[in-house]
Motif scaffolding. Structure first.
Motif, PDB file in Angstrom:
ATOM      1  N   LYS A 268       0.832  -1.210   0.000  1.00 58.55           N
ATOM      2  CA  LYS A 268       0.000   0.000   0.000  1.00 58.55           C
ATOM      3  C   LYS A 268       0.863   1.255   0.000  1.00 58.55           C
ATOM      4  O   LYS A 268       1.749   1.395   0.836  1.00 58.55           O
ATOM      5  N   ALA A 269       0.575   2.142  -0.923  1.00 52.59           N
ATOM      6  CA  ALA A 269       1.225   3.451  -0.894  1.00 52.59           C
ATOM      7  C   ALA A 269       0.754   4.206   0.339  1.00 52.59           C
ATOM      8  O   ALA A 269      -0.419   4.133   0.713  1.00 52.59           O
ATOM      9  N   ILE A 270       1.632   4.942   0.978  1.00 59.36           N
ATOM     10  CA  ILE A 270       1.240   5.636   2.211  1.00 59.36           C
ATOM     11  C   ILE A 270       0.262   6.771   1.930  1.00 59.36           C
ATOM     12  O   ILE A 270      -0.458   7.211   2.812  1.00 59.36           O
ATOM     13  N   GLY A 271       0.214   7.239   0.680  1.00 53.01           N
ATOM     14  CA  GLY A 271      -0.679   8.351   0.345  1.00 53.01           C
ATOM     15  C   GLY A 271      -1.837   7.936  -0.530  1.00 53.01           C
ATOM     16  O   GLY A 271      -2.493   8.793  -1.110  1.00 53.01           O
ATOM     17  N   GLY A 272      -2.090   6.644  -0.636  1.00 58.21           N
ATOM     18  CA  GLY A 272      -3.202   6.189  -1.474  1.00 58.21           C
ATOM     19  C   GLY A 272      -4.524   6.348  -0.763  1.00 58.21           C
ATOM     20  O   GLY A 272      -4.610   6.835   0.362  1.00 58.21           O
ATOM     21  N   GLY A 273      -5.567   5.927  -1.424  1.00 62.70           N
ATOM     22  CA  GLY A 273      -6.903   6.006  -0.843  1.00 62.70           C
ATOM     23  C   GLY A 273      -7.928   5.629  -1.876  1.00 62.70           C
ATOM     24  O   GLY A 273      -7.669   5.678  -3.085  1.00 62.70           O
ATOM     25  N   GLY A 274      -9.118   5.200  -1.417  1.00 62.27           N
ATOM     26  CA  GLY A 274     -10.172   4.832  -2.348  1.00 62.27           C
ATOM     27  C   GLY A 274      -9.785   3.667  -3.231  1.00 62.27           C
ATOM     28  O   GLY A 274     -10.281   3.535  -4.351  1.00 62.27           O
ATOM     29  N   VAL A 319      11.206  12.576  -8.681  1.00 65.15           N
ATOM     30  CA  VAL A 319      12.394  12.824  -7.841  1.00 65.15           C
ATOM     31  C   VAL A 319      11.966  13.586  -6.588  1.00 65.15           C
ATOM     32  O   VAL A 319      11.265  14.588  -6.663  1.00 65.15           O
ATOM     33  N   GLY A 320      12.387  13.064  -5.438  1.00 63.14           N
ATOM     34  CA  GLY A 320      12.080  13.723  -4.175  1.00 63.14           C
ATOM     35  C   GLY A 320      10.759  13.346  -3.561  1.00 63.14           C
ATOM     36  O   GLY A 320      10.401  13.842  -2.485  1.00 63.14           O
ATOM     37  N   ASP A 321      10.004  12.461  -4.223  1.00 61.32           N
ATOM     38  CA  ASP A 321       8.715  12.030  -3.659  1.00 61.32           C
ATOM     39  C   ASP A 321       8.934  11.012  -2.551  1.00 61.32           C
ATOM     40  O   ASP A 321       9.874  10.204  -2.594  1.00 61.32           O
ATOM     41  N   ASN A 322       8.061  11.024  -1.560  1.00 59.67           N
ATOM     42  CA  ASN A 322       8.067  10.010  -0.515  1.00 59.67           C
ATOM     43  C   ASN A 322       7.516   8.721  -1.122  1.00 59.67           C
ATOM     44  O   ASN A 322       6.336   8.624  -1.435  1.00 59.67           O
ATOM     45  N   LYS A 323       8.380   7.735  -1.281  1.00 56.66           N
ATOM     46  CA  LYS A 323       8.003   6.496  -1.968  1.00 56.66           C
ATOM     47  C   LYS A 323       7.758   5.339  -1.000  1.00 56.66           C
ATOM     48  O   LYS A 323       7.772   4.174  -1.415  1.00 56.66           O
ATOM     49  N   ASN A 324       7.544   5.677   0.268  1.00 61.00           N
ATOM     50  CA  ASN A 324       7.341   4.597   1.238  1.00 61.00           C
ATOM     51  C   ASN A 324       6.085   3.798   0.909  1.00 61.00           C
ATOM     52  O   ASN A 324       5.069   4.361   0.490  1.00 61.00           O
ATOM     53  N   ILE A 325       6.174   2.501   1.107  1.00 57.80           N
ATOM     54  CA  ILE A 325       5.068   1.586   0.843  1.00 57.80           C
ATOM     55  C   ILE A 325       4.913   0.666   2.048  1.00 57.80           C
ATOM     56  O   ILE A 325       5.906   0.123   2.550  1.00 57.80           O
ATOM     57  N   LEU A 326       3.690   0.503   2.519  1.00 57.27           N
ATOM     58  CA  LEU A 326       3.440  -0.430   3.613  1.00 57.27           C
ATOM     59  C   LEU A 326       3.408  -1.856   3.060  1.00 57.27           C
ATOM     60  O   LEU A 326       2.829  -2.114   2.004  1.00 57.27           O
ATOM     61  N   ILE A 327       4.038  -2.756   3.795  1.00 55.44           N
ATOM     62  CA  ILE A 327       4.013  -4.186   3.455  1.00 55.44           C
ATOM     63  C   ILE A 327       3.278  -4.871   4.592  1.00 55.44           C
ATOM     64  O   ILE A 327       3.824  -5.031   5.686  1.00 55.44           O
ATOM     65  N   GLU A 328       2.022  -5.251   4.352  1.00 53.42           N
ATOM     66  CA  GLU A 328       1.184  -5.753   5.447  1.00 53.42           C
ATOM     67  C   GLU A 328       0.644  -7.142   5.149  1.00 53.42           C
ATOM     68  O   GLU A 328       0.381  -7.491   3.986  1.00 53.42           O
ATOM     69  N   LEU A 329       0.468  -7.888   6.225  1.00 50.12           N
ATOM     70  CA  LEU A 329      -0.214  -9.175   6.101  1.00 50.12           C
ATOM     71  C   LEU A 329      -1.648  -8.918   5.653  1.00 50.12           C
ATOM     72  O   LEU A 329      -2.341  -8.078   6.222  1.00 50.12           O
ATOM     73  N   ASN A 330      -2.079  -9.605   4.624  1.00 49.60           N
ATOM     74  CA  ASN A 330      -3.460  -9.451   4.165  1.00 49.60           C
ATOM     75  C   ASN A 330      -4.339 -10.409   4.970  1.00 49.60           C
ATOM     76  O   ASN A 330      -4.203 -11.632   4.868  1.00 49.60           O
ATOM     77  N   ILE A 331      -5.196  -9.853   5.803  1.00 50.10           N
ATOM     78  CA  ILE A 331      -6.115 -10.678   6.595  1.00 50.10           C
ATOM     79  C   ILE A 331      -7.197 -11.186   5.635  1.00 50.10           C
ATOM     80  O   ILE A 331      -8.026 -10.415   5.165  1.00 50.10           O
ATOM     81  N   GLU A 332      -7.186 -12.494   5.353  1.00 51.22           N
ATOM     82  CA  GLU A 332      -8.029 -13.027   4.279  1.00 51.22           C
ATOM     83  C   GLU A 332      -9.517 -13.033   4.627  1.00 51.22           C
ATOM     84  O   GLU A 332     -10.348 -12.610   3.848  1.00 51.22           O
TER      85      GLU A 332
END
Length: 968
Positions: A268-274, A319-332
Motif C-alpha cells: 500500500k502506498a502511504i498516500g493512497g486512498g479509495g 524525484v524527491g517524492d516520498n516512496k514509502n510503501i506499507l508491506i502488510e499481512l493481508n487478513i483473508e
C-alpha cells in the motif's frame, strides 16, 4: 443533488434553518458561519452537497473550482452544479486538480491558493478528493493565511500518511495489522549500512537534519534513516533508486511469506486512498502450507512490477517524492469496518461505525451502518426469534464496535484531530486491527448522518443548545470556531441506514468510461439521492438535460441511501428505490442491476450476515454461472414444448374417448395460449439478466423445495410468486408506462383473476399464505371438501387447474439455481457466509467475467481496447514499452494499461501471437474508446467461427432437459 419526491432540496433529512446567526440564544448565535467564505475544490456529489449546505447555513460568498475535464476535455460533461450557480464570478477553473506530476501538483497548489486569495475567499474545502488528504496542500493553505475546512496539516501529517498513522497507533496501544511500515528506511540502511555512512550522506547532500538527531546514539539506524529521508523530501532529491526500493520490497515480502504461510501480502502506498495505490502479492501461496524458497521467490518476483504500478498510480514516482510503501499481512477472512470521528483538537467523539466489506478492487459498493443501538436492537430480535448462534455473533460484533470506538477516540486525541476523519479497521471475527485513518470526510458519511445527529450544548445552560445533522456543516463550524465548540452528544435518529454507490461499471463491475445519461426517473418517497445535480431538470423546459459520464475521475455517478428502524427496513427500502429507478442513455453502463441483485440476495438470506471483503468476486462468479446456464435456455421453445406436454397428457387421459380428447386438448391449448406472454415475459427478463435472477432466486429460497426425484415442489402458490415476480421486475400494471416495460393489460386481467380466486379459496379453508401444500392436498380430493357440493367442487378444481397450468415453467429458474449450485453460497446460523471453494478459482472467475461481459467484437487479426479510458503502452515513464512491432507475445503477457476512473488496469494477452502493427496513434495518455483497434496481429492459432445452427440445437436440447425436470 439529493432530493426526495416531496421537494427538491439537497438534504431531505434537515427540516430547519441552519442559519445559527438568527437564533434567539446569544450563545447559539455566536456560532454563526455566515461570514465564512469557502472555495470548494472538489467534484462529484460532495461538491453539490457542500454548495447546498453552505447556502442553507447562510454562507453567501462561496465558489467552486472546476477542472477543464469537467466541461472541456469531455464533451457534454458540463458540471451540473453550474445549473444552479449561475454567477460566473464564483466559478473558477484549473487544467486538472492535482496535475500529472509532482511539478504540476506544486504548480496547481499555487494556482488554487492564488484563486482563493484573488477572489476574497478565506477558506478551502476539498471534500473527499485526494487533495483533502494532501498535507503539503493543507500546509500551503495555512501558510497563506487561509482556513482549511478539514483536519489541519499537523493532523494530516500525523494521521493521513499510513506509515506515520501506524506508528502513532502503536504508541497509544491501538491494535494494528502485522507488517512493515518503513521499507524506504530499510532500503536506505541497506545502501548505507552504518551510522557513520548515514550521517556522511546527510552532510554531503546538505540535508537539514537536526544535529541532535544525527548525534543521538539511542536512535536505531532505521529511525535515523527516516529523519534523513524526510529531509531529502524537503530538498526534493532521491537517496536511492526505484530499483533499489523494489529489491528491498521483494526481500521483505519473502521474509513475511516465511513468517505467515498460507497468506497474501498487501502493498500500500502511504498516500493512497479509495483503492488507489494498493496491490496484493502471493496469490500462488494462499493455500500452500509449507512453501519452499523457490515458490516464494517465484511469487515475490512480481513485487517490483507491483511497486512501480503503485508509485505510478499515486504519482509518487518523481524525484524527491516520498516512496514509502506499507508491506502488510493481508487478513483473508476480513470485514472492513470504519468509525466516523469528529474532533476539535481537544475532544474527539466517535459516531458509530460503517461496514464497507462489500467491495471489489478496493472500491466500496454497498455500505451499511453499524451502531451500538442498532446491534442491541438486533440482539433482542434474535433472542425473541430463538436464534442463539445469531445472538452470540451479534454480541461479539457489539463488543468489537465498542473497542473500535474507544480506540478511535484515543487515536484522534493523540493526533489532535480537529475536524472529520475516519478510523478504518479490519475485523476478523472477534478481533480488529487498525488499518489507516482517512483525514477527510468519507463518500459514505451520510450513512452516519442518518443514524446520529450532534447536540452541542451550552456548558453554562443545559437548556441552551443547537443540533447539527450534517458532517459538512460540522466541518464548517469547526473551521470557523474550532476550540470554542463544546464536545457534542450524539443523538440517535435511525437505527440503520444503507448506501449503494451507483457507479459507471459494466455487468462484471469493470469501469465503463463514457456513456451519456439521457433520462433518470424521479426519486420515490424517502429516497435520498446524491447525484451532484445530474437529475435536475432544465428550469425553463422541465426536460432532462443529458450528461456524459466523463471517466476522468472516479466511477461514481450517484449515492443512493435509505434508512429504517432496523437493517431489514433499510434494505427493503433500498430494494424498492433501485427497482423504481429507470436510467437510460447511450453507451451507458452502471452497476444498478448488480446492486438490485445483491440487496435482494441479502434480503432472501439474512441482512445481518457478515460478508468479508472476499465476498463480491465469488458472488459475481456465481452470477456469471447463472448467465452461462441461462444463455442455454429458450423460454418460448420451452412454452411450446409445454403445450405439447399438456395436449399429450389430455389425450392420454381421454384415450378411450377420441372426440372428448380432441376437444379438451383444444381447450388446454387455447388456455395456455392466453397465458403465453404472461408466463414467458418475466422468465425471459430474468434469464436475460443474471443479476436480477440472482436476487429473484434468493428471495424465493423458501418458496420451493426439490423432491427426491428432483422435481420442484411449491411451498407457496405459484400464482402469488408470479405476481411478486412482476413487481420484483418493476413490471406491475401502470397504464401510463410503455407497454414494453409493464405487464400487458390482458395478462394483468388474467393474473388478477387468478389471485382473487386463490385468495378466496385459501381464506375459505383458513390457510395461511405459506400453507399452499395443504391447499393442494385438499384440492387433490375427488370428494367435495369444505362444504361444497359436487358440481361446485368440480368447478373449483377446474379453475384451480386452469389458473395454475403452465406455471411449472417458473420451476426452470429453480433448475438453473440447482445446476449452478446457487444455494451453496449461503449464510450460516452464526451469520458467517460460506463461500464454495469452486467460486474462488481464479480461472473460473476470469472466465465468468467474460461471460458477464463478452470482449468487444473484433476481427481475428486485431486486438482492441477492452473499455474506454486513457491508454499507456508502458508500465511507467522511462520503462520499456510492453510490445513493439514484429515481437511475439505469449498468452497472459501484459500488452497495455488502460486508466479508467483514476485506476490503472493492466491488460493481458488472451492468446499468443505476433504484433504486426501498432495502430493506436498519440502514444501514452491517448483517450481510447471500447472496441477501438490498438494492434494488428497474427494469432498463433486460427479462430474457429461459431456454428449458430449447432448453438441453437444445443439450446433446445438443454431447454428440453430442464423442462422435463419440472414437468416430470
Amino acid at each position: 443533488m439529493a432530493y426526495t419526491s416531496e421537494k427538491y432540496t439537497h438534504n431531505p433529512l434537515i427540516h430547519r434553518d441552519r442559519r445559527l446567526g438568527k437564533a434567539s440564544s446569544p450563545w447559539v448565535a455566536s456560532f454563526s458561519c455566515e461570514n465564512l467564505k469557502p472555495l470548494i475544490v472538489c467534484r462529484g456529489p460532495i461538491r453539490k452537497e457542500a454548495m447546498d449546505v453552505y447556502a442553507e447555513m447562510g454562507i453567501t460568498h462561496f465558489g467552486i473550482l472546476l477542472s477543464e475535464k469537467d466541461s472541456i476535455v469531455y464533451p457534454n460533461a458540463l458540471a451540473p452544479e453550474l445549473r444552479t450557480l449561475t454567477d460566473s464570478n464564483r466559478v473558477h477553473r484549473v487544467p486538472d486538480y492535482t496535475g500529472a506530476s509532482k511539478e504540476e501538483r506544486v504548480e496547481r497548489i499555487g494556482q488554487i491558493i492564488g484563486i482563493a486569495l484573488d477572489n476574497g475567499y478565506d477558506s478551502i474545502f476539498a471534500g473527499y478528493g485526494f487533495m483533502a488528504e494532501d498535507d503539503e496542500f493543507v500546509a500551503a493553505i495555512e501558510k497563506a493565511g487561509l482556513k482549511f475546512i478539514g483536519p489541519c496539516s499537523a493532523t494530516q501529517a500525523g494521521a493521513g500518511k499510513k506509515d506515520e498513522a501506524k506508528r502513532t497507533a502503536l504508541s497509544v496501544d491501538v491494535s494494528v495489522t502485522p507488517g512493515i511500515d518503513n521499507v524506504t528506511a530499510r532500503t536506505l540502511v541497506k545502501k548505507h549500512s552504518s551510522r557513520e555512512k548515514l550521517v556522511a550522506l546527510a552532510n554531503s547532500d546538505g540535508l537539514k537534519v537536526d544535529k541532535k538527531i544525527l548525534d543521538d546514539k539511542n536512535l536505531s539506524l532505521e529511525e535515523l534513516a527516516d529523519h534523513i529521508l524526510y529531509a531529502s523530501y524537503d530538498k526534493g532529491i532521491d537517496l536511492f533508486s526505484i530499483e533499489e526500493l523494489c529489491a528491498q520490497v521483494q526481500t521483505e515480502a519473502a521474509e513475511m511469506f516465511k513468517k505467515f504461510p498460507q497468506s497474501r501480502i498487501r502493498l500500500k502506498a502511504i498516500g493512497g486512498g479509495g483503492g488507489k495505490g494498493q496491490r496484493l502479492l502471493g496469490a500462488g501461496l494462499l493455500n500452500v502450507k509449507n512453501p519452499d524458497d523457490a515458490l516464494i521467490a517465484k511469487e515475490c518476483a512480481e513485487a517490483p512490477g507491483l511497486v512501480r504500478e503503485i508509485l505510478n498510480e499515486v504519482k509518487a514516482n518523481g524525484v524527491g517524492d516520498n516512496k514509502n510503501i506499507l508491506i502488510e499481512l493481508n487478513i483473508e477472512q476480513t470485514r472492513h469496518n470504519e468509525i466516523q470521528l469528529l474532533g476539535n483538537g481537544e475532544w474527539c467523539i466517535a459516531l458509530g461505525g460503517r461496514d464497507c466489506s462489500l467491495q471489489m478492487h478496493e472500491q466500496k459498493l454497498l455500505e451499511v451502518s453499524v451502531t451500538q443501538e442498532g446491534l442491541m436492537a438486533e440482539i433482542e430480535r434474535a433472542k425473541a426469534a430463538g436464534k442463539p448462534e445469531q445472538v452470540k455473533a451479534l454480541e461479539s460484533d457489539l463488543q468489537v464496535l465498542k473497542r473500535m470506538e474507544e480506540q478511535s477516540e484515543r487515536f484522534g486525541k493523540a493526533v489532535g484531530l480537529d475536524s472529520a476523519s475516519t478510523f478504518e479497521c479490519i475485523v476478523d471475527r472477534d478481533r480488529h486491527y487498525f488499518m489507516e485513518v482517512n483525514t477527510r470526510i468519507q463518500v459514505e458519511h451520510r450513512v452516519t448522518e442518518l443514524c446520529y445527529a450532534l447536540k452541542f450544548t451550552n456548558p453554562d445552560d443545559p437548556k441552551d443548545f443547537f443540533m447539527v445533522e450534517s458532517l459538512v456543516e460540522a466541518m464548517a463550524l469547526l473551521a470557523e470556531h474550532k476550540k470554542r465548540l463544546p464536545r457534542p452528544e450524539r443523538i440517535v435518529r435511525f437505527n440503520a441506514s444503507v448506501e449503494a454507490r451507483l457507479n459507471a461499471t459494466d455487468a462484471s463491475l469493470s469501469p465503463h468510461a463514457g456513456g451519456i445519461i439521457r433520462y433518470w426517473s424521479k426519486p420515490i418517497e424517502g429516497e435520498i439521492r446524491d447525484d451532484q445535480g445530474i437529475s435536475m431538470l432544465n428550469p425553463d423546459t422541465g426536460m432532462f438535460m443529458k450528461y456524459r459520464v466523463a471517466g476522468a475521475y472516479d466511477s461514481n455517478i450517484a449515492l443512493l441511501l435509505t434508512k429504517g428502524d432496523n437493517r431489514q427496513d433499510s434494505y427493503e427500502h433500498m430494494s424498492e428505490v433501485i427497482r423504481s429507478t429507470t436510467l437510460r442513455g447511450s453507451e451507458l453502463a452502471t452497476n444498478l442491476e448488480f446492486h438490485y441483485g445483491l440487496v435482494n440476495w441479502f434480503l432472501g438470506r439474512n441482512v445481518m450476515a457478515k460478508p468479508t471483503t472476499r465476498f463480491v468476486v465469488p458472488y459475481l462468479t456465481l452470477v456469471g454461472l447463472l448467465k452461462e446456464t441461462a444463455n442455454k435456455i429458450d423460454p418460448v421453445y420451452a412454452f411450446l414444448q409445454m403445450k405439447k406436454y399438456y395436449q399429450k397428457k389430455i389425450s392420454d387421459a381421454f384415450a378411450s374417448e377420441p372426440e372428448v380428447a380432441a376437444k379438451e386438448a383444444k381447450n388446454i391449448s387455447s388456455l395456455l395460449d392466453r397465458k403465453g406472454t404472461l408466463i414467458t415475459r418475466p422468465i425471459e427478463r430474468l434469464l436475460g439478466d443474471p443479476h436480477l435472477l440472482s436476487g429473484w432466486l434468493s428471495m424465493n429460497t423458501k418458496n420451493f423445495r426439490m423432491d427426491e426425484k428432483g422435481k420442484v415442489v411449491w411451498l407457496r402458490n405459484p400464482v402469488g410468486v408470479l405476481n411478486e415476480t412482476y413487481e420484483y421486475l418493476h413490471m406491475g400494471y401502470r397504464p401510463h408506462k410503455p407497454a414494453a416495460e409493464i405487464i400487458w393489460s390482458h395478462d394483468n386481467e388474467l393474473l388478477q383473476q387468478a389471485l382473487a380466486f386463490s385468495r378466496t379459496i385459501r381464506q375459505h379453508f383458513g390457510l395461511a399464505r405459506d400453507e399452499y401444500h395443504k391447499l393442494t392436498e385438499i384440492l387433490a380430493n375427488d370428494k367435495p371438501q369444505g362444504g361444497f357440493d359436487a358440481e361446485k367442487w368440480e368447478q373449483i378444481r377446474s379453475a384451480h387447474f386452469g389458473y395454475e397450468a403452465g406455471l411449472e415453467m417458473l420451476g426452470i429458474l429453480f433448475q438453473v439455481g440447482i445446476a449452478t449450485k446457487f444455494w451453496d453460497l449461503k449464510v450460516e446460523d452464526d451469520l458467517e457466509i460460506t463461500i464454495p471453494e469452486h467460486l474462488t478459482d481464479p480461472e473460473l472467475q476470469a472466465r465468468m467475467k467474460k461471460i458477464l461481459v463478452p470482449p468487444p467484437a473484433t476481427k481475428a487479426d486485431e486486438i482492441v481496447s477492452v473499455c474506454g479510458g486513457m491508454y499507456y503502452g508502458q508500465e511507467a515513464p522511462g520503462m520499456p514499452p510492453f510490445v513493439s512491432e514484429g515481437m511475439h507475445f505469449e498468452k497472459g503477457q501484459p500488452l497495455y494499461i488502460i486508466e479508467v476512473m483514476k485506476m490503472f488496469n493492466k491488460i493481458y494477452a488472451p492468446f499468443s501471437g505476433t504484433i504486426d502493427k501498432i495502430v493506436i496513434t498519440g502514444g501514452d495518455g491517448t483517450i481510447v474508446s471500447k472496441g477501438q483497434p490498438l494492434f494488428k496481429i497474427t494469432p498463433d492459432e486460427k479462430f474457429v467461427e461459431v456454428d449458430e445452427a449447432q448453438v441453437e440445437k444445443e439450446k433446445r436440447t438443454v431447454t428440453g432437459e430442464y423442462l422435463q425436470a419440472v414437468l416430470a
